[in-house]
Design an enzyme around this catalytic site. Sequence first.
Site, short mmCIF file in Angstrom:
data_model
loop_
_atom_site.label_atom_id
_atom_site.label_comp_id
_atom_site.label_asym_id
_atom_site.label_seq_id
_atom_site.Cartn_x
_atom_site.Cartn_y
_atom_site.Cartn_z
N GLU A 14 -7.75 -4.81 -0.61
CA GLU A 14 -8.29 -5.40 -1.83
C GLU A 14 -8.24 -6.93 -1.82
O GLU A 14 -9.03 -7.58 -2.51
CB GLU A 14 -7.56 -4.83 -3.05
CG GLU A 14 -7.87 -3.36 -3.23
CD GLU A 14 -6.96 -2.68 -4.24
OE1 GLU A 14 -5.79 -3.09 -4.36
OE2 GLU A 14 -7.43 -1.75 -4.89
N HIS A 59 0.85 -1.19 0.00
CA HIS A 59 0.00 0.00 0.00
C HIS A 59 0.88 1.23 0.00
O HIS A 59 1.98 1.23 0.58
CB HIS A 59 -0.92 0.00 1.23
CG HIS A 59 -2.03 1.01 1.16
ND1 HIS A 59 -1.86 2.32 1.54
CD2 HIS A 59 -3.32 0.88 0.74
CE1 HIS A 59 -3.00 2.96 1.36
NE2 HIS A 59 -3.90 2.12 0.88
#
Length: 357
Positions: free
Chosen positions: A299, A244
Site C-alpha cells: 500500500e 503485513h
Amino acid sequence: MSLGLDDVIAAETVLSHVDGEAGRLIIRGHDLETLAGRASYEQVAALLWTGFAPDSGEGTAAALGRARVAAFGLVAPVLQGAGDLTPVEVLRLLLAALPDASPVPGHHLVTGAMPVFAAAAIRRSQGQGPVAPDAALGQAADFLRMVRGRPATPAEVSALDTYLVTVVDHGLNASTFAARVVAATAAGMVSSVVAGLCALKGPLHGGAPGPVLDMLDAIGSADRAADWLAAALDRGERLMGFGHRVYRVRDPRADVLKAVAAGLRGGANRIRLAEAVEQAALDVLATRKRSRPLQTNVEFYTALVLEALGLPRAAFTPVFAVGRVAGWAAHVLEQEQTGRLIRPQSRYVGPMPRQAA
C-alpha cells in the site's frame, strides 16, 4: 484454537501462494516479478481462469471489452437512486445490480463490469456523468479513459496495468475468503464478488493507500520524517504502509510499484519524499518494534502510483477492486468445482443454562 484463523488451511488452490517468510508471491506457477510489467492484466486473468471456465474463442481482451459494454447499460438507471453514497458504496450498488442470468459468462461479466462501475462512481463523486467504454481498449486504458473522459498516455496505461497485475490475487485474504464462502453456498458469481468487495471495503483490508498520502502530507519534508514518525509511535498510532499480516519480510509487490511510481510524471512526484519517509520508518520500526518485523507493504507505493495517475483518494479502494476482481472470479470458479459448503465450527464461551433442580 487460532483466532483470526491464522495458519488454518481452509482451501487448496492452484491460483496463488504467499510465502510470508521468503517475501514471495506466486501467481499460477509464476513469481509476481516475472508477470508485473511484462504480462498484461488480460493475460494474467486468462492465466488464473485457465481450466476453470471454457475458452470463449474470442480472446480474453475481446471478451472483457464486450462485457464492459454490456455492463454500461446498468449505470445510468442505478445511479439515479445512489443518493449521497461514497464511490465504493456506489460501486457496491452497481455490482449488486448485475443479473445472475446473463449471456456473458460470469467471470467475464464481473471483471469487465468492475472498471466501468468504478469509473462511473469516481466521476459521480466529482459531479460528472459516466463515460461509455471502448471495447477495443484494454482494461487499464479504458478505465483511465472512462475516469478522465480522455485517453491516457502509454506510460500511464502501462503503470496502471502493472498495478492491476500486482494486486490481481494474493492467497486467501479476507475478501477472497469472503467470496469463496459465498461461492460455496452456490449463490453464484455476482453475489460472491459483491461479498469480496464488501470485505475489501473494510479499513483493515485494502484501505491504507489513502492514509499513506495523509501521512506524507503531514510530514511534508524529508527532514521532518524521523521526528514525525517517532511521535506517531509515541501516540500509539500505526505507520501506514508498513507491516503485513502474512509477510515477515518486505512485501514483493512494494518494489514492483516503487519502480512504477518512480517513472510516472518523469519523476516529478513525491517519490523522493516517499523514499526518505520509507527509510526513516524502517529505521524507527527496527528500533521500536524489535519483537515484530514490520517492513514496507504494497500500500505504501500504491499510494504514490495512484496519486501520480491523478486518481482521488476516495477512489483507491475501487481501483484496488478493478485489479483484484479477476482473482476473486478465479477463486469463485475454483470453489464451485469443489461442491463443498464451507462450514467451520466455533467454540461457545457464553453462559450455560442452569440445570433444573
